[in-house]
Write a protein that holds these residues in place. Structure first.
Motif, PDB file in Angstrom:
ATOM      1  N   PRO A   1       1.952  -6.646 -11.200  1.00  0.00           N
ATOM      2  CA  PRO A   1       1.378  -6.706  -9.843  1.00  0.00           C
ATOM      3  C   PRO A   1       1.820  -7.945  -9.068  1.00  0.00           C
ATOM      4  CG  PRO A   1      -0.305  -6.075 -11.422  1.00  0.00           C
ATOM      5  CD  PRO A   1       0.902  -6.470 -12.216  1.00  0.00           C
ATOM      6  N   ILE A   2       2.018  -9.077  -9.783  1.00  0.00           N
ATOM      7  CA  ILE A   2       2.489 -10.272  -9.073  1.00  0.00           C
ATOM      8  C   ILE A   2       3.859 -10.023  -8.466  1.00  0.00           C
ATOM      9  CG2 ILE A   2       3.264 -12.649  -9.394  1.00  0.00           C
ATOM     10  CD1 ILE A   2       1.041 -13.010 -11.443  1.00  0.00           C
ATOM     11  N   MET A   3       4.759  -9.457  -9.251  1.00  0.00           N
ATOM     12  CA  MET A   3       6.112  -9.232  -8.761  1.00  0.00           C
ATOM     13  C   MET A   3       6.156  -8.145  -7.688  1.00  0.00           C
ATOM     14  SD  MET A   3       7.557 -11.556 -10.364  1.00  0.00           S
ATOM     15  CE  MET A   3       9.187 -11.211  -9.711  1.00  0.00           C
ATOM     16  N   SER A   4       5.410  -7.060  -7.892  1.00  0.00           N
ATOM     17  CA  SER A   4       5.423  -5.988  -6.876  1.00  0.00           C
ATOM     18  C   SER A   4       4.789  -6.454  -5.577  1.00  0.00           C
ATOM     19  CB  SER A   4       4.677  -4.756  -7.413  1.00  0.00           C
ATOM     20  OG  SER A   4       3.310  -5.045  -7.648  1.00  0.00           O
ATOM     21  N   GLY A   5       3.822  -7.374  -5.672  1.00  0.00           N
ATOM     22  CA  GLY A   5       3.237  -7.916  -4.446  1.00  0.00           C
ATOM     23  C   GLY A   5       4.212  -8.784  -3.696  1.00  0.00           C
TER      24      GLY A   5
ATOM     25  N   THR B   1       6.259  -4.109  -2.642  1.00  0.00           N
ATOM     26  CA  THR B   1       6.393  -2.702  -3.048  1.00  0.00           C
ATOM     27  C   THR B   1       5.093  -2.167  -3.637  1.00  0.00           C
ATOM     28  OG1 THR B   1       7.227  -3.373  -5.231  1.00  0.00           O
ATOM     29  CG2 THR B   1       8.859  -2.968  -3.498  1.00  0.00           C
ATOM     30  N   HIS B   2       4.057  -2.952  -3.547  1.00  0.00           N
ATOM     31  CA  HIS B   2       2.775  -2.563  -4.147  1.00  0.00           C
ATOM     32  C   HIS B   2       2.107  -1.442  -3.347  1.00  0.00           C
ATOM     33  CE1 HIS B   2      -1.294  -2.716  -5.631  1.00  0.00           C
ATOM     34  NE2 HIS B   2      -1.737  -3.101  -4.441  1.00  0.00           N
ATOM     35  N   SER B   3       1.569  -0.477  -4.069  1.00  0.00           N
ATOM     36  CA  SER B   3       0.774   0.588  -3.445  1.00  0.00           C
ATOM     37  C   SER B   3      -0.699   0.252  -3.618  1.00  0.00           C
ATOM     38  CB  SER B   3       1.072   1.946  -4.103  1.00  0.00           C
ATOM     39  OG  SER B   3       2.416   2.308  -3.908  1.00  0.00           O
ATOM     40  N   PRO B   4      -1.463   0.209  -2.536  1.00  0.00           N
ATOM     41  CA  PRO B   4      -2.871  -0.179  -2.643  1.00  0.00           C
ATOM     42  C   PRO B   4      -3.636   0.751  -3.585  1.00  0.00           C
ATOM     43  CG  PRO B   4      -2.170  -0.145  -0.354  1.00  0.00           C
ATOM     44  CD  PRO B   4      -1.070   0.472  -1.152  1.00  0.00           C
ATOM     45  N   LEU B   5      -4.622   0.185  -4.247  1.00  0.00           N
ATOM     46  CA  LEU B   5      -5.475   0.954  -5.148  1.00  0.00           C
ATOM     47  C   LEU B   5      -6.369   1.871  -4.312  1.00  0.00           C
ATOM     48  CD1 LEU B   5      -6.581   1.535  -7.990  1.00  0.00           C
ATOM     49  CD2 LEU B   5      -8.207  -0.349  -7.624  1.00  0.00           C
ATOM     50  N   GLU B   6      -6.185   3.158  -4.461  1.00  0.00           N
ATOM     51  CA  GLU B   6      -6.950   4.125  -3.682  1.00  0.00           C
ATOM     52  C   GLU B   6      -8.158   4.598  -4.480  1.00  0.00           C
ATOM     53  OE1 GLU B   6      -4.486   7.311  -2.446  1.00  0.00           O
ATOM     54  OE2 GLU B   6      -3.234   6.073  -1.143  1.00  0.00           O
ATOM     55  N   PRO B   7      -9.235   4.886  -3.800  1.00  0.00           N
ATOM     56  CA  PRO B   7     -10.404   5.433  -4.499  1.00  0.00           C
ATOM     57  C   PRO B   7     -10.130   6.856  -4.976  1.00  0.00           C
ATOM     58  CG  PRO B   7     -10.762   5.468  -2.137  1.00  0.00           C
ATOM     59  CD  PRO B   7      -9.467   4.749  -2.353  1.00  0.00           C
TER      60      PRO B   7
END
Length: 633
Positions: free
Chosen positions: A248-252, A256-262
C-alpha cells in the motif's frame, strides 16, 4: 246449455245500418272471449244473417288480461344505468385505493393496472351515456309542452345521439337560443364524456423509489488495531515492513491505489459515521520561512571569464527550515554567459531528506519527518544584482504520523466511478503511550498503544488503538529508506534512464503523494481481519404504482352529473304529466303538424329550406284523445 245473443236486440227507431255498427263494436270488444278448448256441448251457436257466433256458457266469468310493466315507458333502464355507473365508480376508487403505493412487482395478473382502470372507466362511461341520452331525448318532448322553436326538436334530438349535436346545443345557448338548463347539462355531460378516457390514462403512474433491501449485504470495514496474520506476514529481513503494508505504501506513492470500497450488493447503501486507525500526513511550503546565509567563495573558476563584479557574488549558502532541517549549497553546477553581461546559474539539485521522529509542526511523534529541497530553477544575475544572495530553493516540510480518521455518514452507489463513499471529515494525531526501547532487536508480544496528545478525547467512543511491536518498529526504517533520495542531474539527462523513487517523488506534488500513501495504508489497516464491520442500510430501486387522485375528478363529475340530470328530468316530466317517449321516433311518425299556409313545411324538399322554416316556427305539442299534434303558435 242456453246461448245468448251476441249483440243487443233491435230497438225501435234503429236502422239496420245502426244495428250493424253496434254488432261490429260488440264483436270487436275485448270483453268478448272465445274459449277454444271448451266442449261443443257447453257452447251455443247462433247464426245472424249468415254469421255464426259462438257464445260461452253464461256461468263462466270472462277474465281481462292484466297489462305488464311498461319498461320502456318508465325510468327503470336509466336508473339501472346510473346505478351501474355508481357501482363502477365505487369499484374504481376501491381498486385505486388497493393498489396505490404498492410495488409493481406484486402485480401478478396478465392485464396491467391501466387496463383494469380503462375497462372500469369504459363501462362506467357507457352506463352514464345511456342515462344522459335518454334524458336528452325526453327533454325535447318536455320542451314542447310550451311553445318553442320547431328547430329545437332537431337540435336536442341530435344532442341525444352524440357529442356533435351536444356541442351545437351549447353553442346555440351561447348565442341566445334557449333549450332549457337541463338540456345544457346533458349536452355538457356528453361533451365531457369525451375526456373521461384520456383522464383515466393519467390516473396511474409508475415512478421509482428507494426501499430497504432485505437480505442484502451492506457493511464498511474499520479497525482500531493491527496484527500480522501468522507466519505468512513475517518478513525475511528483521525490522522490514510486511508486504501487506509495504505494497500500500508503494501503490499510494505511485498513485495506483484503489480506495477501499464498502461491501454493498444492493442498488445503493448508506453507512453511518465511524472512526478508524490510520496514517496521516501534513506538508507545508516553508520557502519563505527558511533562513538563508550566504558567503562569497574564496575562489571560483566560474569567474575567470566573467565580469569582475561577479567575483563578489555570495554563492556558498546554508539553510535552516522552521523545523530545524539544515542543508548547505557551496556553489552552482554550471553557468551560462549571456548578452549584456548576464549570467545564468544552474544547481540541478533535488533531494528528499528524512529524519527520525522529531516533533514537526504540531505533530509530536511522527513516524518520519522529511524536507524536500528543489533547486532546479535557474538563477539569473546581472551587474545590478551581482552582490545579492541567490534565490532560495523551493523548500517543503512534511510529517507522516499515526492518527485516527473520522469518516462521515455517506451513501454508496456500486459501480459508480465518481462515488466517494468514505469521506474523511476529521483527523487527530495519535502518540504512543508505551513505545518500545531503542533497540533494533527489541520485540515484545504485547502491542503498542496509542492515545491523543495532551489527554484529549479520541474521536471514537472506543479509545483503544494498538499495533504490534514488530510492525510499529518497522514503519520508521522503511519510511527513512523510501524518502532518503537525492537527484543531481543536468538538463539534458532523461529521467527515464533510471527508474527510482527520486524520479517519482520530484515529478509529483509531494503533499499529494503523501496523502495518497496515507490513504492507501489506512485502507490496508481498515481491511485487516482483526477489524470490525460497520453495518449499513441496503436499498434497492423498485417501481411502484402511484395514483394521481386529481385525474379521477372528471369521471366523478360526469357520473354525479348524470344522476342529477336524471332526477331533474324525471321530476320535470312528472310535473308536466308528459309521456316518457324519450329517444323513440315512432310518435313523430304518427304525429300531425298544423302550420299556417305561409309556413307550410311538408312540401319543402331541401334540408336548408326546411331548417330555415323550422327556426322561424314556434310550435306546441297537443296531447288529447286524438293523434299527437304539433300546432304553430
Amino acid at each position: 246449455m242456453a246461448t245468448h245473443p251476441p249483440y243487443p236486440a233491435l230497438h225501435d227507431g234503429q236502422s239496420e245500418s245502426d244495428l250493424e255498427f253496434e254488432r261490429f263494436e260488440y264483436l270487436a270488444s275485448p270483453r268478448m272471449s272465445v274459449h277454444r278448448h271448451a266442449s261443443e256441448t257447453e257452447m251455443g251457436v247462433s247464426e245472424i244473417d249468415g254469421m255464426t257466433v259462438h257464445t260461452q256458457d253464461p256461468q263462466t266469468d270472462t277474465e281481462t288480461k292484466r297489462p305488464g310493466f311498461d319498461w320502456s315507458g318508465s325510468w327503470a333502464w336509466e336508473i339501472g344505468s346510473v346505478t351501474l355507473a355508481v357501482v363502477g365508480l365505487v369499484l374504481l376508487v376501491a381498486f385505486l385505493v388497493k393498489i396505490n403505493n404498492t410495488p409493481y412487482a406484486t402485480w401478478q395478473y396478465t392485464a396491467s393496472p391501466n387496463t383494469v382502470v380503462s375497462i372500469i372507466v369504459t363501462i362506467t362511461k357507457a352506463a352514464v351515456l345511456v342515462s344522459v341520452s335518454s334524458c336528452l331525448g325526453q327533454l325535447k318532448w318536455n320542451l314542447f309542452q310550451n311553445p318553442a322553436p320547431l328547430y329545437n326538436m332537431q337540435v336536442i334530438d341530435q344532442a341525444s345521439r352524440g357529442p356533435w349535436g351536444s356541442l351545437e346545443v351549447l353553442l346555440r345557448g351561447i348565442f341566445g337560443s334557449k333549450t332549457g338548463s337541463l338540456t345544457y347539462v346533458g349536452a355538457s355531460l356528453t361533451v365531457l364524456a369525451l375526456g373521461v378516457d384520456p383522464f383515466a390514462q393519467q390516473i396511474l403512474t409508475f415512478p421509482s423509489r428507494t426501499v430497504a433491501a432485505l437480505n442484502a449485504t451492506a457493511f464498511a470495514q474499520t479497525s482500531q488495531q493491527w496484527y500480522p496474520i501468522g507466519d505468512s506476514e513475517a518478513s525475511d529481513v528483521f525490522l522490514e515492513l510486511q508486504p501487506t503494508l509495504l505494497t500500500p505504501i508503494m501503490s499510494g506513492l505511485l498513485q495506483t491505489h484503489s480506495p477501499l470500497e464498502p461491501q454493498c450488493n444492493a442498488s445503493s447503501c448508506e453507512f453511518p459515521e465511524f472512526v478508524a486507525l490510520g496514517m496521516c500526513s501534513k506538508c507545508e511550503d516553508v520557502t519563505s520561512r527558511t533562513n538563508q546565509k550566504c558567503q562569497v567563495p574564496e575562489y571560483s573558476a566560474f569567474w575567470d571569464d566573467a565580469h569582475p563584479a561577479f567575483r563578489e557574488t555570495p554563492m556558498n549558502c546554508s539553510y535552516q527550515s522552521p523545523n530545524n532541517f539544515s542543508f548547505d549549497f557551496d556553489g552552482f553546477k554550471s553557468m551560462e554567459y549571456g548578452h549584456d553581461n548576464n549570467v545564468t546559474f544552474h544547481m540541478f539539485h533535488w533531494s528528499s531528506r528524512p529524519r527520525e521522529s522529531d516533533p514537526t509542526f504540531d505533530i509530536q511523534t511522527p513516524i518520519v519527518s522529511l524536507i524536500e529541497v528543489d533547486y532546479t530553477n535557474p538563477v539569473i544575475y546581472t551587474l545590478s544584482n551581482a552582490t545579492a544572495p541567490p534565490a532560495k530553493p523551493l523548500v517543503t516540510e512534511c510529517a507522516v504520523y499515526f492518527c485516527e480518521r473520522r469518516y462521515s455518514a455517506s451513501s454508496y452507489l456500486p459501480g459508480t466511478r465518481n462515488s466517494r463513499p468514505m469521506h474523511v471529515v476529521d483527523t487527530q494525531q495519535l502518540i504512543t503511550t508505551d513505545a518500545p526501547e531503542e533497540s533494533p532487536f527489541y520485540s515484545r508480544p504485547d502491542p503498542v498503544h496509542f492515545a491523543p496528545p495532551n489527554g484529549s478525547a479520541t474521536l471514537s467512543k472506543n479509545p483503544s488503538y494498538n499495533i504490534d511491536h514488530q510492525t510499529f518498529s518497522s514503519f520508521e526504517p522503511t519510511m527513512m529508506s523510501i524518502f532518503n533520495s537525492t537527484a543531481v542531474f543536468s538538463g539534458n539527462v532523461s529521467t527515464s534512464d533510471v527508474l527510482n523513487l527520486a524520479t517519482i517523488l520530484r515529478k509529483g506534488n509531494l503533499s499529494q503523494l503523501l496523502d495518497s500513501m496515507s490513504t492507501s495504508v489506512t485502507d490496508a489497516l481498515r481491511a485487516n481481519p482483526h477489524g470490525n464491520k460497520i453495518p449499513g442500510k441496503a436499498f434497492r430501486v423498485e417501481t411502484f404504482i402511484h395514483v394521481r387522485w386529481p385525474w379521477i375528478i372528471l369521471p366523478v363529475i360526469v357520473t354525479l352529473g348524470s344522476i342529477a340530470l336524471l332526477l331533474g328530468t324525471a321530476i320535470g316530466s312528472k310535473h308536466r304529466k308528459a309521456v316518457l317517449w324519450k329517444c323513440t321516433v315512432l310518435p313523430l311518425l304518427s304525429s300531425h303538424l298544423h302550420t299556417t299556409p305561409e309556413n307550410e313545411i311538408a312540401s319543402v324538399r331541401s334540408v336548408d329550406g326546411m331548417t330555415d322554416k323550422s327556426k322561424k316556427m314556434r310550435a306546441v305539442m297537443v296531447q288529447d284523445e286524438g293523434p299527437l299534434t304539433f300546432r304553430e303558435k
